[in-house]
Design an enzyme around this catalytic site. Sequence first.
Site: not given
Ligand code: MEV
Length: 444
Positions: A96, A280, A296, A394
Amino acid sequence: MKSTSRNKHKEKQVGSKSSRLPGFYKRPLAERIQIIADWAGLDSDEAAVLNEQGLTNELADKMIENTLGTFALPLGVAANFQINGRDYLIPMAVEEPSVVAAVSNAAKKIRAGGGFQTSATDPVMIGQIQVLDIPDMDAAIAAIEANKASLLETANCCDKVIVSLGGGAQDIVARPFPNTPVGPMLIVHLHFDTRDAMGANAINTALESLAPKIADLTNGRTSLRILSNLADQRTATARCTIPADQLATKDRSGQEVAKLIEEANAFAIVDPYRAATHNKGIMNGIDAVCIATGNDWRAVEAGAHAFAARDGRYQSLTDWHVDENGDLYGEITLPMAVGMVGGATKVHPTARVAMKILDVNSAPELAQVMAAVGLAQNLAAINALATVGIQKGHMALHARQVAMAAGAPEELIQQVADQLVSERRIHVDRAAQLLDEMKKNVIE
Ligand code: MEV
């Protein structure tokens, strides 16, 4: 002002190496490898692993079944990390865009407040034995309690190395479940210190040796014998304080941004829909280090999410709040079942080099680095989300991938990406159109 003088004091570091790499991203790739090779003392074979695909088909064929080849991912290095006064460069394997840049940027802000303070528990894994058909549950539990010492001895039968290093079986805990869909069952937990190993094999072997004794003592029937990924006896914690002035943007004061970050975190505390995304983002960083070091990552993911729901409601793994000085305080604690001996860590050539770059001395130290990475990755995400939005940074990086997906040759990738961003149309079909136009212009 107050923050600045405090920062100067805190910028003192342990050891002579600095993880600050100004302008690193602008250097050609070969130069970057050389800089890291010098930094980490890589020999020419180790540096060569970075220059080409580290894992050969021959080796891959020995690692799993039905091997067809290998699957490569970009390996980057995150800069600016200072943890407990020591500088670290963090190898990260991730597909990413913006993960490495964002975490390095957050680590720089955290560094200005003295870096991360981290800690970890002993590396104690939990293993589970499922016992069914027990005629007398209370008597079974009492028998386990009464025979704990000999049970621990049995569990230590099989990994003398771990035991000689001070690890091995620590405790046995009986957990009755009187009402399950198949009737009562007793779950017996073995707490087992796996030292510098992730320890899946060690604990699973110990459980399989222990199970017959448990069956005897309980007059029951044992079934599953397997570790638990909810490794809540093996956690790592990272903390940091970011001086508010580090968070200031051209439109907002640092204090305002700190408050926005606190609000963003509160959203993830109360709402599981947000918490899933928040966590995430944390795992974007942690997984990337797990993959780079041959750990892992599925185990660490499972542990993190189960831990996030430990109170019966899934929530944020982090706490961010404005402290009494108006600065931003952040903290994370999560299970961290990672090792530095055994498994892919020692077999995969790139993982071995990544471990050398990271230069940690123990599994708990590795766990602490990973917690720090998770905290910084989260800061980067919620800082952007609460201010300019995530898409600005991004998309600029994503546009490069879109340009590549449209078939842009090396020399046109940046040009196509810049155009996509300026038009705010980051789509493969638009990239293909731009490429056609550019090629036409060259021919004409
Ligand atoms: C994207 O890979 C991760 C985010 O969605 C994390 C978040 O929203 O805190 C930007």
